[in-house]
Design an enzyme around this catalytic site. Structure first.
Site, PDB file in Angstrom:
ATOM      1  N   ASP A 101       0.867  -1.375   0.053  1.00 51.45           N
ATOM      2  CA  ASP A 101      -0.084   0.011  -0.201  1.00 51.45           C
ATOM      3  C   ASP A 101       0.875   1.278  -0.026  1.00 51.45           C
ATOM      4  O   ASP A 101       1.776   1.334   0.914  1.00 51.45           O
ATOM      5  CB  ASP A 101      -0.934  -0.010   1.114  1.00 51.45           C
ATOM      6  N   LYS A 104       6.740  -4.699  10.460  1.00 51.03           N
ATOM      7  CA  LYS A 104       7.862  -3.447  10.420  1.00 51.03           C
ATOM      8  C   LYS A 104       7.370  -2.614  11.331  1.00 51.03           C
ATOM      9  O   LYS A 104       6.180  -2.376  11.656  1.00 51.03           O
ATOM     10  CB  LYS A 104       7.723  -3.078   9.039  1.00 51.03           C
ATOM     11  N   ASP A 130       6.857   3.729   1.507  1.00 49.35           N
ATOM     12  CA  ASP A 130       6.429   4.583   1.568  1.00 49.35           C
ATOM     13  C   ASP A 130       6.169   5.658   2.827  1.00 49.35           C
ATOM     14  O   ASP A 130       5.713   6.502   3.453  1.00 49.35           O
ATOM     15  CB  ASP A 130       4.810   4.691   1.102  1.00 49.35           C
TER      16      ASP A 130
END
Length: 257
Positions: free
Chosen positions: A2, A171, A196
């Site tokens: 995403d 993460k 991102d």
């Protein structure tokens, strides 16, 4: 995944070309996500609907990383799980039993509808001695109408009630990165992390010894990059800007560089 390859289930321009370039130059890769809701098969179907052909073997989720971690810590153990198919399927696949009776672990993952009853049960089980694991620390997740509370927010609620901090597997824990590296038989010195988010993607890459590329099509805005005490190896506008780098690296290898 995403914010790098897709946004609200639509492919980001350049994503398909990027995957094609990796395949053309025979570069092994994994698509990572902290979202534990979906199975790799589900995610493959969602990505395919967005025009991205990625095999489920090339998708690595925080749910899979959590299941692998638990199976290595306590093989074929027991857990009380708050989550959806992505997490429960991963745990079943490694031999875990879901139970509310004296589980060894409380495992918290992502779900569309967090139940107050389920959270209360988790608090009680942790108070009784169950170990607390969470798939990822993300406080919010995106939706078309705005931010939604995610695993990190609910974990904070449970911690406030019990005084017990969870162990986050996803993460930016480098554990997720190392299991991903092992999965594609890669080495940190020759692997790049593309993400991102500075606080999860770039940080996890840094702590796992990887070079990192931040794309500005997701969570971290351009003006936020300088706020962090660490930096990515490179900042680009989108995944489309990474496509030429794949070819450049491949040609460098061919030349012996």
């Amino acid at each position: 995944m995403d914010g790098v390859l897709v946004h609200e289930e639509r492919a980001i321009p350049g994503a398909a070309e990027f995957i094609a370039a990796l395949r053309r130059h025979e570069r092994p890769f994994l698509v990572l996500t902290n979202n534990s809701i979906f199975t790799p098969r589900d995610l493959r179907a969602r990505l395919h609907a967005a025009g991205l052909d990625i095999p489920q073997e090339s998708i690595w989720t925080s749910a899979l990383a959590t299941a692998k971690f638990l199976s290595e810590q306590r093989p074929e153990g027991t857990a009380y799980v708050i989550g959806e198919a992505g997490l429960t399927t991963a745990l079943h696949d490694v031999g875990y039993v879901m139970t509310t009776r004296d589980p060894e672990y409380v495992v918290l993952g992502e779900t569309r509808t967090y139940s107050f009853e389920a959270i209360t049960k988790a608090i009680q089980l942790i108070e009784s001695g169950a170990r607390f694991i969470a798939t990822n620390p993300d406080p919010t997740g995106p939706s078309p109408s705005g931010s939604l509370p995610a695993t990190g927010s609910v974990a904070a609620l449970i911690t406030k009630a019990t005084g017990v901090e969870p162990y986050f597997v996803g993460k930016p824990n480098p554990l997720m990165m190392r299991t991903a590296l092992n999965r594609i038989e890669a080495h940190s010195e020759t692997t790049v992390m593309i993400g991102d988010r500075m606080d999860t993607d770039v940080l996890s890459g840094l702590e796992a010894g990887l070079r990192s590329i931040l794309v500005l099509t997701g969570s971290t805005a351009p003006g936020q990059v300088e706020r962090f005490p660490f930096r990515p190896t490179r900042v680009v506008d989108s995944i489309a800007d990474v496509v030429p780098l794949v070819t450049e690296l491949a040609e460098g290898d061919a030349d012996g560089a």
